[in-house]
Design a protein around this motif. Structure first.
Motif, mmCIF file in Angstrom:
data_model
loop_
_atom_site.group_PDB
_atom_site.id
_atom_site.type_symbol
_atom_site.label_atom_id
_atom_site.label_comp_id
_atom_site.label_asym_id
_atom_site.label_seq_id
_atom_site.Cartn_x
_atom_site.Cartn_y
_atom_site.Cartn_z
ATOM 1 N N ALA A 115 4.949 2.491 2.093
ATOM 2 C CA ALA A 115 5.628 2.801 1.413
ATOM 3 C C ALA A 115 4.586 4.152 1.534
ATOM 4 N N ALA A 116 5.409 5.281 0.849
ATOM 5 C CA ALA A 116 4.404 6.709 0.903
ATOM 6 C C ALA A 116 5.246 7.414 -1.050
ATOM 7 N N LEU A 117 4.020 8.166 -1.416
ATOM 8 C CA LEU A 117 4.921 9.386 -2.227
ATOM 9 C C LEU A 117 4.510 10.464 -2.050
ATOM 10 N N SER B 132 13.846 7.329 3.440
ATOM 11 C CA SER B 132 13.224 8.671 2.520
ATOM 12 C C SER B 132 14.360 8.928 1.349
ATOM 13 N N LYS B 133 13.748 9.553 0.432
ATOM 14 C CA LYS B 133 14.661 9.935 -1.187
ATOM 15 C C LYS B 133 14.101 10.663 -1.958
ATOM 16 N N ALA C 63 9.197 18.308 -7.394
ATOM 17 C CA ALA C 63 10.298 16.676 -6.385
ATOM 18 C C ALA C 63 8.716 16.079 -5.924
ATOM 19 N N ASP C 64 8.864 14.983 -5.417
ATOM 20 C CA ASP C 64 8.485 14.145 -5.023
ATOM 21 C C ASP C 64 9.305 13.717 -3.604
ATOM 22 N N LEU C 65 8.831 13.313 -2.379
ATOM 23 C CA LEU C 65 8.967 12.835 -1.539
ATOM 24 C C LEU C 65 8.947 10.745 -1.097
ATOM 25 N N LEU C 66 9.626 10.172 -1.669
ATOM 26 C CA LEU C 66 9.780 8.818 -1.125
ATOM 27 C C LEU C 66 9.821 8.604 0.003
ATOM 28 N N VAL C 67 8.716 7.507 0.558
ATOM 29 C CA VAL C 67 9.332 7.380 2.028
ATOM 30 C C VAL C 67 8.923 5.631 2.190
ATOM 31 N N VAL D 261 0.967 -1.504 0.374
ATOM 32 C CA VAL D 261 0.651 0.102 -0.083
ATOM 33 C C VAL D 261 0.917 1.404 0.092
ATOM 34 N N VAL D 262 0.956 2.464 -0.715
ATOM 35 C CA VAL D 262 1.482 2.973 -1.553
ATOM 36 C C VAL D 262 0.826 4.633 -0.953
#
Length: 568
Positions: A264-266, A288-289, A535-539, A50-51
């Motif tokens: 995860a999250a975006l 996180s990136k 830009a997004d943040l990926l976690v 699940v994102v």
């Protein structure tokens, strides 16, 4: 199973079949034959990730400026076939899950031959073939509001052989950027005769897909999209049963990560969200990136507008803007704050990016602004608003409805202009209307509405020469009397630059060399004020094995076919 239980099961299966048949105008999809010994996996044991995302709203057409979003990139990377995909080093790589080969077979006329795998097909069993190439070519060269159409405009003909599995594309001129074409092919057999046609293509659904996943549910009101493994995919099956994209506020996303409801999250994070994720990392193992998107936020000052046709007025408006403040507001001091766009064409994260912004551009200078407006015939009595011939300078600023950070930046532009005595209002039309009507006008170039400034994305599709030609090139001449091809959204054309733009597009001149000649003129002409790359943040939690930023501009979800769920 009891008799009543069997009846309920039959009813559920009947309803599911009806829902599938409603997804396309071509009738119900053929049922997948059952496999002896195959059992249905219970919902509670599904292997899924699940994102958490900011939003799941459409439209999802990746070829339109209106369709650009994190969710569109995520969905199309998993659901639509592409001839080439971006490799980790940023170069285009042939996608052998779809293609056998793609190569230049003649230089005069310049011809590229594509061979599609015989087993590649859409989820309704229709083959992925030449028809899909032709449909995308015709729409990209003839529709308004599309992304980087310059390369498609060079195509003169597409021929089909071997039942549509061999596609020969002929160009009017050499085009070294041909590998950027025919990404995210669309199911032509379903869309070409659909009511609304291109305008409604992928507006709120995918009538058929051709990737490792397919859509199980797409519920915009509830904010959830469920993608499940496609049984019709001809290549290796995905490790996950499904991927769920779930909308929530930043606080809701962080709570879901903390509770392990999301793996995860975006999200498009600001400084507050960055701090919240950092606090979560103190108690929860995560990575996180930042993930740059193929969008540069820009303010366009449109010479197609009667009020901004005068260069001095455009330069005066530009001098009234504080670029640093616009960047700070638009990025919220999130990851995008480190991606200042100091070039007119190449995005900051793209190889070959070189800052070209002249000193003083984007620096607030009210004295210069006032001088230029005075030279253009405007007066400002008693510190009021600037006017000429008794009419105030009253500008219309447009940003696509519901799209951030564009609306926020547009509002800040309005405030800055007001402080300089320039009256302005912000409008937020639906994105399709803005890009397909308001900024492009009729096919003959007549404007249907007056938009003076607009805050919109410049989209990078992988060929910066095509971005240059699509964003700043002149309307190609039409010798056969057919409908002219739409111009760029700025309504800008400089015939003295066009030979250099054409030379860069055809490879006669290196792009870097062309830009050294073109960019100084673009800055001086005060057409576009680029601000920053979105830009997004990926976690990612440890449970989402394999989840990473992905290839440049492909997005993290592009690798979801190889993700695995571990524990949790």
């Amino acid at each position: 199973m009891t008799r009543s239980g069997g009846t309920r099961t039959a009813a559920i299966l009947f309803a599911a079949a009806g829902a599938l048949s409603a997804c396309t105008n071509s009738g119900p999809l053929p049922l997948v034959p059952s496999t002896p010994g195959m059992s249905i996996v219970p919902e509670e044991t599904l292997n899924e990730v699940v994102v958490g995302v900011d939003d799941v709203k459409g439209s999802y057409n990746p070829h339109t400026i209106a369709g650009q979003s994190t969710i569109t990139t995520a969905l199309t990377s998993l659901l639509l076939p592409s001839v080439f995909r971006t490799a980790p080093d940023g170069t285009p790589r042939l996608d052998t899950t779809l293609m056998v080969s793609a190569e230049v077979i003649k230089t005069e006329p310049y011809t590229v031959s594509y061979t599609v795998r015989q087993d590649a097909s859409w989820t309704d069993t229709a083959p992925i073939a030449a028809e899909d190439f032709v449909y995308l070519w015709q729409r990209m060269r003839g529709e308004t509001g599309v992304v980087d159409p310059a390369g498609y405009r060079l195509i003169s003909n597409i021929a089909s052989r071997d039942g549509g599995k061999t596609v020969e594309v002929t160009f009017d001129k050499p085009y070294p950027g041909w590998r950027s074409l025919f990404g995210n092919l669309l199911p032509a057999h379903l869309l070409k005769d659909q009511p609304g046609g291109w305008a409604s293509a992928l507006a709120d659904s995918f009538p058929a897909t051709g990737g490792p996943f397919q859509v199980k549910t797409l519920d915009q009101p509830r904010g959830e999209i469920v993608l499940e493994r496609s049984d019709r995919y001809w290549e290796q099956a995905t490790a996950l049963d499904r991927v769920v994209l779930r909308r929530a506020s930043h606080e809701g996303v962080v709570n879901a990560l903390r509770d392990r409801d999301d793996q995860a999250a975006l999200i498009r994070a600001d400084a507050i969200a960055l701090n919240t994720v950092a606090d979560l990392a103190k108690t929860t193992p995560l990575v996180s990136k930042p993930v740059p998107r193929p969008e540069v936020v820009q303010v366009l000052l449109r010479p197609a507008s009667p009020q901004l046709v005068d260069l001095k007025v455009r330069q005066a408006v530009l001098a009234a803007l504080d670029r640093d403040a616009l960047i700070a507001v638009g990025t919220g001091n999130g990851p995008a704050a480190k991606l200042r766009a100091d070039s007119q064409v190449v995005a900051p994260s793209r190889p070959g990016y070189v800052p070209t912004i002249p000193p003083g551009v984007g620096v607030l200078d009210l004295a210069t602004s006032a001088r230029l407006l005075g030279e253009a015939g405007y007066v400002r009595p008693d510190g009021g608003v600037w006017s000429r011939d008794g009419k105030p300078l009253n500008l219309v600023i447009a940003a696509p409805e519901g799209a951030e950070p564009y609306g926020t930046v547009a509002a800040q532009v309005q405030r800055q202009l007001a402080l300089a005595g320039i009256r302005a209002k912000v409008i937020s039309p639906p994105a399709n209307q803005l890009f397909e009507q308001d900024l492009t006008g009729s096919p003959n170039g007549e404007q249907t509405t007056t938009v003076d400034l607009t805050v919109i994305p410049q989209v990078d599709t992988g060929d910066s020469a095509a971005t240059l030609a699509s964003s700043f090139g002149c309307r190609p001449s039409v010798e056969d009397g057919s409908t002219p091809i739409p111009a760029n959204v700025a309504g800008f054309c400089d015939q003295t630059l066009q030979p250099t733009i054409d030379a860069a597009l055809s490879g006669r001149t290196l792009l870097a060399e062309a830009l050294t000649k073109i960019e100084p003129t673009l800055w001086q002409q005060a057409i576009a004020l680029p601000l920053f790359q979105v830009a997004d943040l990926l976690v990612v939690l440890p449970e989402a094995q394999g989840a990473d930023v992905g290839a440049p501009f492909a997005g993290p979800l592009s690798g979801a076919a190889s993700w695995r769920r571990e524990g949790g």
